[in-house]
Scaffold this active site. Structure first.
Site, PDB file in Angstrom:
ATOM      1  N   ASP A 173      83.409  73.429 -62.306  1.00 59.30           N
ATOM      2  CA  ASP A 173      82.198  73.840 -62.602  1.00 59.30           C
ATOM      3  C   ASP A 173      81.174  73.297 -61.773  1.00 59.30           C
ATOM      4  OD1 ASP A 173      81.199  75.576 -65.258  1.00 59.30           O
ATOM      5  OD2 ASP A 173      79.645  74.326 -64.164  1.00 59.30           O
ATOM      6  N   ILE A 174      80.275  74.290 -61.236  1.00 63.70           N
ATOM      7  CA  ILE A 174      79.129  73.708 -60.481  1.00 63.70           C
ATOM      8  C   ILE A 174      78.119  73.083 -61.383  1.00 63.70           C
ATOM      9  CG2 ILE A 174      77.179  74.340 -58.757  1.00 63.70           C
ATOM     10  CD1 ILE A 174      79.046  76.773 -58.139  1.00 63.70           C
ATOM     11  N   GLU A 211      80.189  80.641 -62.493  1.00 64.75           N
ATOM     12  CA  GLU A 211      80.399  79.490 -61.273  1.00 64.75           C
ATOM     13  C   GLU A 211      81.361  78.506 -61.921  1.00 64.75           C
ATOM     14  OE1 GLU A 211      78.379  79.616 -63.919  1.00 64.75           O
ATOM     15  OE2 GLU A 211      77.531  78.135 -64.928  1.00 64.75           O
TER      16      GLU A 211
END
Lengths: 340, 331
Positions: free
Chosen positions: B192-193, B235
């Protein structure tokens, strides 16, 4: 002196065809058997100095029957009348003691040549009386029709099998053809059943003449494909995708070509062939048939499952006829018989 | 009478010439005896140049042994033989009918060969028909290509080129079933960003998309072709590292983390930096379902978030009592 003659064939149509060929002048007492077991009983009862024997039959086939006759030294001259006309079938039966091996369909001219050759009869060839007698017993029931189609296809698939055996140099196991009248919508179920969930490749070709239209499909299961490519011996890269298509086309050219030649001979028509179409490669049966519009109505589906057991090879020839064509075929079959 | 015959020959000749199908009659040795207008025009060879000559000497593109093999049933079994363009696109290397606007550079051909019998019934000649099926072939090829593209489109996420969630899930399901029968283990990775919402708010959604694309390229470079990498959510990415235990997977995960950290995304003159958090879970036989397995990787991801982000955690680090509250941890 009256000669007891036995006709042994599982098809009543074939038995009649045989009976109709016998010249009126030959003094015979005719009996019939539907399989080898019945035939052996008839021979023991003295009903068969001469027997016309089919090869592919349920219960007891021609090979087994011949073996019993030989082992028990039963007094009977055997003439094989077969749809399976592969060289190996002939050799096996002649080795077992048959005096002659005749290609189906039997007709008066073929029989006369044979009878003269063996000094059994040499008089007038006409069989008008027998034809009339047999005609009287012929009823146009649905079962009789199916039986006639089965016999028609039996001869055609035998011829196709012979050609294929020559190409491949292997003995082809010929089944009894599976003839069914089904709803057009049931077609894919019928094929799917034969191929379960396997992926298949199929080629289809249409043919038409004298109001008879039909379609011939050659269907390969992908699992059996490699073996046939190997057998056809294309060379080094034999597992290659291209060769699978090549094998499918080669086998379908020969099978449908020979089968349609034999059908047109028997029906006395000359078919126009359409160019073959690749219905699909490596697809489920449903995909192959679903791409094509389904139509309503009945059709006759004849499934012939060829196999080369020693090599684990099998493939299907499927002949499909719409209802109108079925009736035209039957009319022609019956007419051909009684005119000839 | 003679006049009638000449008339008839004349129109029959016209018929052979005008028909848009190639007609070639040959003897058993493939020496040409009849060569119609279609063949003359497409091969640019006049009948006088071909008649009496071997087909193979005239057209070296035809493989002699192959064609002779195909023609055998014509002579031996008296059956017609059909060759379709799917087997070989063409027998004769002719150009297409429409030299300017056609998609093809050569003419696709279906070929039929059938026996011609002599008055005595022997087969000494064959007739070859050559059909131009270019448009039909192009049509079929075009449909096949479109189907491939559709298939591709329905599997792939438009922005990143990775598998979309639906297709990834499908592949994951079947991989999980296989995994139960495999000796080698696999490791699930969720990624995950960090603070993605801030990137969107600060630089705009297009900049956010650029960051996602950049990360997707990093992932694609870091995993193997046999691994299963998909865009799982906005994301969020899910990857199955096939045949990798947790130790190896951790190396891959850390490489992705470091590469992402080092990336500089340029968008409309602005330079954007970003980091990622990663969670890993190695497959174990006692896991109840594929979703339970993925949930473990997700828990490990929350642990990474909870531990300050820009790091890699594994499922076995997620202790029962120290389990973080995912809703809080995820920003």
């Amino acid at each position: 002196m009256t000669t007891p003659v036995l006709i042994c064939d599982d098809s009543s149509f074939a038995r009649k065809q045989m009976a109709r060929s016998i010249p009126d002048g030959w003094d015979v007492e005719l009996s019939f058997a539907a399989n080898g077991k019945e035939a052996i009983e008839a021979i023991r009862a003295g009903k068969a100095d001469v027997m016309f024997l089919d090869l592919n039959m349920p219960i007891m086939d021609g090979y087994e029957t011949m073996k019993v006759i030989r082992e028990q030294d039963l007094p009977c001259l055997v003439i094989v009348v077969s749809g399976d006309v592969q060289e190996e079938a002939r050799e096996r039966m002649m080795a077992l003691g048959a005096i002659e091996f005749i290609r189906k369909p039997m007709d008066n001219a073929k029989l006369m040549t044979l009878l003269t050759q063996y000094g059994l009869y040499s008089g007038e060839a006409s069989a008008a009386g027998r034809i009339a007698a047999v005609e009287k017993t012929t009823r146009n029931t649905a079962d009789e029709q199916l039986d006639a189609y089965r016999e028609l296809v039996n001869v055609a698939m035998g011829r196709a099998g012979e050609n294929l055996a020559r190409l491949l140099g292997e003995f082809i196991d010929l089944p009894i053809p599976n003839v069914n009248v089904i709803e057009a919508t049931e077609l894919h179920m019928a094929i799917a059943e034969a191929h379960q969930n396997n992926r298949v490749s199929a080629v289809s070709k249409g043919f038409t003449s004298a109001g008879i239209k039909g379609e011939a499909l050659v269907i390969f299961s992908d699992t059996k494909m490699e073996n046939i490519v190997k057998l056809l011996n294309y060379g080094e890269h034999a597992s290659n995708e291209d060769y699978q298509l090549e094998a499918l086309m080669d086998v379908s050219n020969i099978l449908t070509g020979a089968c349609l030649n034999a059908l047109s001979d028997q029906l006395n028509v000359s078919f126009s062939h359409s160019h073959p179409i690749l219905l699909g490669q490596h697809s489920g049966v449903t995909t192959i048939l679903n791409n094509h519009a389904s139509r309503w109505g009945k059709l006759m589906a004849i499934e012939i499952a060829y196999a080369i057991k020693t090599r684990d090879i099998s493939f299907d020839l499927l002949l499909l006829f719409p209802e109108q064509s079925m009736n035209k075929i039957y009319t022609r079959l019956v007419e051909e018989e009684f005119v000839a | 009478m003679i006049n009638d015959e000449i008339m008839q020959m004349h129109w029959q000749h016209d018929l052979l010439s005008s028909i848009e199908v190639g007609i070639v009659v040959m003897d058993k040795h493939f020496n040409v005896e009849v060569w119609n207008q279609f063949m003359e025009n497409h091969a640019d060879l006049r009948p006088s140049e071909v008649i009496g000559k071997s087909l193979f000497s005239l057209f070296p593109e035809i493989e002699e042994s192959w064609l002779r093999g195909k023609a055998e049933p014509v002579f031996n079994l008296r059956t017609p033989v059909f060759i379709i363009w799917e087997q070989r696109p063409y027998l004769f290397q002719f150009g297409t009918n429409r030299p300017i606007t056609s998609d093809a550079t050569y003419m696709f051909q279906n070929v039929t060969m059938f026996p011609l019998s002599s008055p005595t019934g022997e087969i000494n000649k064959l007739c070859m028909l050559v059909y131009d099926v270019t448009d039909q072939a192009l049509g079929k090829l075009h449909v096949e290509r479109l189907n491939d593209e559709l298939q591709q489109m329905s599997c792939v996420d438009g922005l990143t080129g990775l598998y979309n969630r639906r297709y990834w899930q499908e592949r994951f399901d079947s991989h999980f079933k296989l995994q139960r029968r495999r000796d080698n283990t696999s490791t699930a990775m969720m990624l995950d960003i960090d603070h993605f919402k801030n990137i969107n708010d600060t630089y705009g959604h297009q900049a956010g998309d650029e960051v996602i694309k950049t990360l997707a390229r990093v992932i694609q470079k870091s995993v193997r072709e046999t691994d299963l990498a998909g865009r799982y959510g906005g994301e969020e990415f899910a990857i199955i590292l096939v045949d990798s235990n947790q130790q190896n997977a951790a190396k891959v995960a850390d490489r992705i983390r470091r590469l992402a950290e080092a990336m500089m995304v340029e968008h409309e003159g602005q330079q954007i930096k970003f980091t990622v958090s990663v969670g890993l879970s190695e497959y174990r036989a006692d896991v109840k379902s594929n979703m339970a397995w993925l949930e473990q990787a997700d828990q490990a991801l929350y642990l990474s978030k909870h531990s300050g982000r820009n790091c890699v955690s594994t499922w076995d680090m997620v202790g029962a009592d120290s389990a973080p509250n995912p809703e809080q941890a995820k920003a």
